[in-house]
Write a protein that holds these residues in place. Sequence first.
Motif, PDB file in Angstrom:
ATOM      1  N   LEU A   1       0.735  -1.218  -0.096  1.00  0.00           N
ATOM      2  CA  LEU A   1       0.090   0.016  -0.144  1.00  0.00           C
ATOM      3  C   LEU A   1       0.895   1.154  -0.033  1.00  0.00           C
ATOM      4  O   LEU A   1       0.536   2.333  -0.643  1.00  0.00           O
ATOM      5  CB  LEU A   1      -0.692  -0.073   1.196  1.00  0.00           C
ATOM      6  CG  LEU A   1      -1.957  -1.113   1.182  1.00  0.00           C
ATOM      7  CD1 LEU A   1      -3.012  -1.081   2.539  1.00  0.00           C
ATOM      8  CD2 LEU A   1      -2.832  -0.712  -0.229  1.00  0.00           C
ATOM      9  N   TRP A   2       2.001   1.331   0.474  1.00  0.00           N
ATOM     10  CA  TRP A   2       2.804   2.254   0.664  1.00  0.00           C
ATOM     11  C   TRP A   2       3.480   2.729  -0.733  1.00  0.00           C
ATOM     12  O   TRP A   2       3.478   3.972  -0.958  1.00  0.00           O
ATOM     13  CB  TRP A   2       4.022   2.176   1.816  1.00  0.00           C
ATOM     14  CG  TRP A   2       3.794   2.416   3.024  1.00  0.00           C
ATOM     15  CD1 TRP A   2       3.472   1.905   4.194  1.00  0.00           C
ATOM     16  CD2 TRP A   2       3.396   3.789   3.434  1.00  0.00           C
ATOM     17  NE1 TRP A   2       3.225   2.455   5.221  1.00  0.00           N
ATOM     18  CE2 TRP A   2       3.096   3.760   5.059  1.00  0.00           C
ATOM     19  CE3 TRP A   2       3.335   5.243   3.228  1.00  0.00           C
ATOM     20  CZ2 TRP A   2       2.722   4.791   6.007  1.00  0.00           C
ATOM     21  CZ3 TRP A   2       2.942   6.172   3.777  1.00  0.00           C
ATOM     22  CH2 TRP A   2       2.418   6.030   5.215  1.00  0.00           C
ATOM     23  N   GLY A   3       3.751   1.771  -1.392  1.00  0.00           N
ATOM     24  CA  GLY A   3       3.949   2.064  -2.829  1.00  0.00           C
ATOM     25  C   GLY A   3       3.104   2.731  -3.637  1.00  0.00           C
ATOM     26  O   GLY A   3       3.359   3.604  -4.318  1.00  0.00           O
ATOM     27  N   ALA A   4       1.882   2.033  -3.301  1.00  0.00           N
ATOM     28  CA  ALA A   4       0.668   2.644  -4.001  1.00  0.00           C
ATOM     29  C   ALA A   4       0.595   4.156  -3.710  1.00  0.00           C
ATOM     30  O   ALA A   4       0.229   5.151  -4.434  1.00  0.00           O
ATOM     31  CB  ALA A   4      -0.518   2.064  -3.643  1.00  0.00           C
ATOM     32  N   VAL A   5       0.752   4.545  -2.657  1.00  0.00           N
ATOM     33  CA  VAL A   5       0.615   5.980  -1.903  1.00  0.00           C
ATOM     34  C   VAL A   5       1.485   6.670  -2.621  1.00  0.00           C
ATOM     35  O   VAL A   5       1.369   8.071  -2.834  1.00  0.00           O
ATOM     36  CB  VAL A   5       0.630   6.148  -0.308  1.00  0.00           C
ATOM     37  CG1 VAL A   5       0.831   7.470   0.147  1.00  0.00           C
ATOM     38  CG2 VAL A   5      -0.598   5.216   0.131  1.00  0.00           C
ATOM     39  N   LEU A   6       2.705   6.336  -2.599  1.00  0.00           N
ATOM     40  CA  LEU A   6       3.915   7.083  -3.430  1.00  0.00           C
ATOM     41  C   LEU A   6       3.641   7.513  -4.668  1.00  0.00           C
ATOM     42  O   LEU A   6       3.814   8.724  -4.962  1.00  0.00           O
ATOM     43  CB  LEU A   6       5.244   6.487  -2.906  1.00  0.00           C
ATOM     44  CG  LEU A   6       5.700   6.277  -1.309  1.00  0.00           C
ATOM     45  CD1 LEU A   6       7.062   5.528  -1.610  1.00  0.00           C
ATOM     46  CD2 LEU A   6       5.936   7.887  -0.978  1.00  0.00           C
ATOM     47  N   VAL A   7       3.365   6.368  -5.375  1.00  0.00           N
ATOM     48  CA  VAL A   7       2.994   6.657  -6.929  1.00  0.00           C
ATOM     49  C   VAL A   7       1.699   7.498  -6.907  1.00  0.00           C
ATOM     50  O   VAL A   7       1.869   8.203  -7.899  1.00  0.00           O
ATOM     51  CB  VAL A   7       2.838   5.283  -7.615  1.00  0.00           C
ATOM     52  CG1 VAL A   7       2.281   5.419  -8.830  1.00  0.00           C
ATOM     53  CG2 VAL A   7       3.884   4.165  -7.316  1.00  0.00           C
ATOM     54  N   ALA A   8       0.797   7.284  -6.405  1.00  0.00           N
ATOM     55  CA  ALA A   8      -0.224   8.365  -6.150  1.00  0.00           C
ATOM     56  C   ALA A   8       0.123   9.645  -6.213  1.00  0.00           C
ATOM     57  O   ALA A   8      -0.501  10.551  -6.716  1.00  0.00           O
ATOM     58  CB  ALA A   8      -1.473   7.998  -5.398  1.00  0.00           C
ATOM     59  N   GLY A   9       0.740  10.192  -4.875  1.00  0.00           N
ATOM     60  CA  GLY A   9       1.469  11.333  -4.627  1.00  0.00           C
ATOM     61  C   GLY A   9       1.964  12.020  -5.740  1.00  0.00           C
ATOM     62  O   GLY A   9       1.921  13.096  -6.141  1.00  0.00           O
ATOM     63  N   THR A  10       3.068  11.229  -6.273  1.00  0.00           N
ATOM     64  CA  THR A  10       3.897  11.580  -7.459  1.00  0.00           C
ATOM     65  C   THR A  10       3.106  12.120  -8.796  1.00  0.00           C
ATOM     66  O   THR A  10       3.192  13.066  -9.357  1.00  0.00           O
ATOM     67  CB  THR A  10       5.123  10.747  -7.706  1.00  0.00           C
ATOM     68  OG1 THR A  10       5.565  10.590  -6.303  1.00  0.00           O
ATOM     69  CG2 THR A  10       5.920  11.136  -8.680  1.00  0.00           C
ATOM     70  N   SER A  11       2.375  11.046  -8.813  1.00  0.00           N
ATOM     71  CA  SER A  11       1.332  11.310 -10.269  1.00  0.00           C
ATOM     72  C   SER A  11       0.487  12.556  -9.779  1.00  0.00           C
ATOM     73  O   SER A  11       0.203  13.517 -10.699  1.00  0.00           O
ATOM     74  CB  SER A  11       0.688  10.124 -10.453  1.00  0.00           C
ATOM     75  OG  SER A  11       1.319   9.112 -10.506  1.00  0.00           O
ATOM     76  N   ALA A  12       0.032  12.586  -8.823  1.00  0.00           N
ATOM     77  CA  ALA A  12      -0.938  13.730  -8.543  1.00  0.00           C
ATOM     78  C   ALA A  12       0.080  15.276  -8.505  1.00  0.00           C
ATOM     79  O   ALA A  12      -0.367  16.089  -9.231  1.00  0.00           O
ATOM     80  CB  ALA A  12      -1.688  13.945  -7.012  1.00  0.00           C
ATOM     81  N   GLY A  13       1.130  15.112  -7.929  1.00  0.00           N
ATOM     82  CA  GLY A  13       2.155  16.418  -8.246  1.00  0.00           C
ATOM     83  C   GLY A  13       2.204  16.995  -9.708  1.00  0.00           C
ATOM     84  O   GLY A  13       2.076  17.862  -9.971  1.00  0.00           O
ATOM     85  N   LEU A  14       2.553  15.705 -10.656  1.00  0.00           N
ATOM     86  CA  LEU A  14       2.482  16.279 -12.087  1.00  0.00           C
ATOM     87  C   LEU A  14       1.106  16.802 -12.510  1.00  0.00           C
ATOM     88  O   LEU A  14       1.392  17.796 -13.223  1.00  0.00           O
ATOM     89  CB  LEU A  14       3.052  14.999 -12.538  1.00  0.00           C
ATOM     90  CG  LEU A  14       3.191  15.190 -14.394  1.00  0.00           C
ATOM     91  CD1 LEU A  14       4.273  15.885 -14.614  1.00  0.00           C
ATOM     92  CD2 LEU A  14       3.537  13.556 -14.848  1.00  0.00           C
ATOM     93  N   ILE A  15       0.330  16.030 -12.440  1.00  0.00           N
ATOM     94  CA  ILE A  15      -0.913  16.805 -12.719  1.00  0.00           C
ATOM     95  C   ILE A  15      -1.270  17.970 -12.300  1.00  0.00           C
ATOM     96  O   ILE A  15      -1.720  19.016 -13.001  1.00  0.00           O
ATOM     97  CB  ILE A  15      -2.355  15.790 -12.480  1.00  0.00           C
ATOM     98  CG1 ILE A  15      -2.002  14.410 -13.129  1.00  0.00           C
ATOM     99  CG2 ILE A  15      -3.425  16.266 -13.164  1.00  0.00           C
ATOM    100  CD1 ILE A  15      -1.994  14.238 -14.576  1.00  0.00           C
ATOM    101  N   MET A  16      -1.129  18.366 -10.978  1.00  0.00           N
ATOM    102  CA  MET A  16      -1.393  19.745 -10.280  1.00  0.00           C
ATOM    103  C   MET A  16      -0.195  20.784 -10.858  1.00  0.00           C
ATOM    104  O   MET A  16      -0.897  21.927 -11.151  1.00  0.00           O
ATOM    105  CB  MET A  16      -1.157  19.424  -8.835  1.00  0.00           C
ATOM    106  CG  MET A  16      -2.057  18.622  -8.194  1.00  0.00           C
ATOM    107  SD  MET A  16      -1.647  18.236  -6.428  1.00  0.00           S
ATOM    108  CE  MET A  16      -1.827  19.960  -5.484  1.00  0.00           C
ATOM    109  N   LEU A  17       0.800  20.343 -11.122  1.00  0.00           N
ATOM    110  CA  LEU A  17       1.787  21.533 -11.683  1.00  0.00           C
ATOM    111  C   LEU A  17       1.231  21.558 -13.003  1.00  0.00           C
ATOM    112  O   LEU A  17       1.398  22.719 -13.497  1.00  0.00           O
ATOM    113  CB  LEU A  17       3.147  20.617 -11.748  1.00  0.00           C
ATOM    114  CG  LEU A  17       4.353  21.544 -12.231  1.00  0.00           C
ATOM    115  CD1 LEU A  17       4.419  22.691 -11.058  1.00  0.00           C
ATOM    116  CD2 LEU A  17       5.570  20.836 -12.205  1.00  0.00           C
ATOM    117  N   VAL A  18       0.842  20.631 -14.004  1.00  0.00           N
ATOM    118  CA  VAL A  18       0.541  21.194 -15.259  1.00  0.00           C
ATOM    119  C   VAL A  18      -0.767  22.028 -15.224  1.00  0.00           C
ATOM    120  O   VAL A  18      -0.888  22.872 -16.122  1.00  0.00           O
ATOM    121  CB  VAL A  18       0.412  19.986 -16.020  1.00  0.00           C
ATOM    122  CG1 VAL A  18      -0.079  20.270 -17.490  1.00  0.00           C
ATOM    123  CG2 VAL A  18       1.845  19.000 -16.190  1.00  0.00           C
TER     124      VAL A  18
END
Length: 440
Positions: A193-210
């Motif tokens: 689950l921690w791996g999933a959370v880290l991937v989710a947060g990183t992907s969210a950061g990219l979308i938010m920045l764009v």
Amino acid sequence: MSTTDSRRVSVLVGLLFGLAGLGSSSAAIALPVIADGLGVSTGVSAWAVSLYALMLAVATAVYGRVSDLVGIRTPLLFGVGLMTVGAIAGALAPSFGVLLAARVLQGAGAAAVPTLGVAVISSRYTGSDRSAALGRVAGVASALSCVGPLAGGTVEGLLGWRAVIALPVLGVLLVPLLWRSLPTDGSGARLDLWGAVLVAGTSAGLIMLVQSPSTGVGVAVAGALLLAMGVPAVAWWVRRRPHGFLPMSVLSNTVVVRSSIAAAAVPGSWFALLIAVPAVLVGQGWEPWQVGLALLPSAVTGLAAPRIAAPVLDRIGGTSALGVAGLTVAAAMVLAAGGAEIGSAVLLVLAVVAVTFAFGLGQPALMAVVGDAVHDDVRGVALGLATLMFLVGGGIGSAVVGGLAHPLGMPGALLLLAGLALLGLTALVPLRRAELEPSE
């Protein structure tokens, strides 16, 4: 398995897949009305599509891993149930913030369908039957998704935008028909689950920045921080847990990674046009149902795509098919940019038709390439990772249009996506060279 069985299962999976896509295509057509109803700008309202796409992307890999552990039936039932709850909550949302939260739930539930549906096909069929079934899934799904704008516009005109958000609840009617075809065997291993959370947060950061130009500096800073912290954190976690959420055996597979990068332009273009076309045409005075009606040719294309995709896959192979899909969406984005510049509905519709064809070819090509490149015991997570990267492209596409259409103009944002599609195609060059080298 018989051809009749493969046809029945693939059509049902395609319908379920299409209803998940309907959650974005039908909602996108109603964005201008949603913006007016909840007191936000059209650019901000695009978050309702971007967050849905983001959750589709991130949660697909979770479901893929869960399917390896416990089988397909339970996670698919859970996902469709969560999609239903999110759709109902969104239809009842009193504010835009609540709507976004509901869309996150809806996307997290709908994410079960792409990976698990394809996993059903990959586990039950082989050879030409599998190619035909995957093509049929993509064709039915894209056709239903393309009908989404018309369905959304019509339902919005009759019942309002809240009924549009609720449309994906129809997916619960398909689960009983698929029940006996869903595998229940898994390895019983643990979920990271921690791996999933880290991937989710990183992907969210990219979308938010764009997409931050539509929402201000605060979102840009938050996105940049999530991205800056997330990338090294994910890398560290993968080294620590090589068999976790992102297995090293899959990440080190260059076929999986490069194919997924190249294919990401297809949903990126699709999600971008879902927002761009209504924005341009509604801005010219079109009603949502008229926009949906204009996009009907893309639905016809979606239905015809399986008849083209299956023989193309068999003839030229998955890697070359991905190249054709990438070139098609790049050309379509240039065409759409011209349509947005001169306000031509014809050019915009032709662009959507081209992207629909590319989706019908590119998605089954990606699944076929990835399915053949990994061992059976990690096929679910490999398909999940490929779908994650595939749909992150969708989130980026909608974010580019929602966030950058104002500073760059809509034509500029669409041309940027064309450039990204061409850039992504460079990832296929080493794979194609390897295929052309004579075997020893």
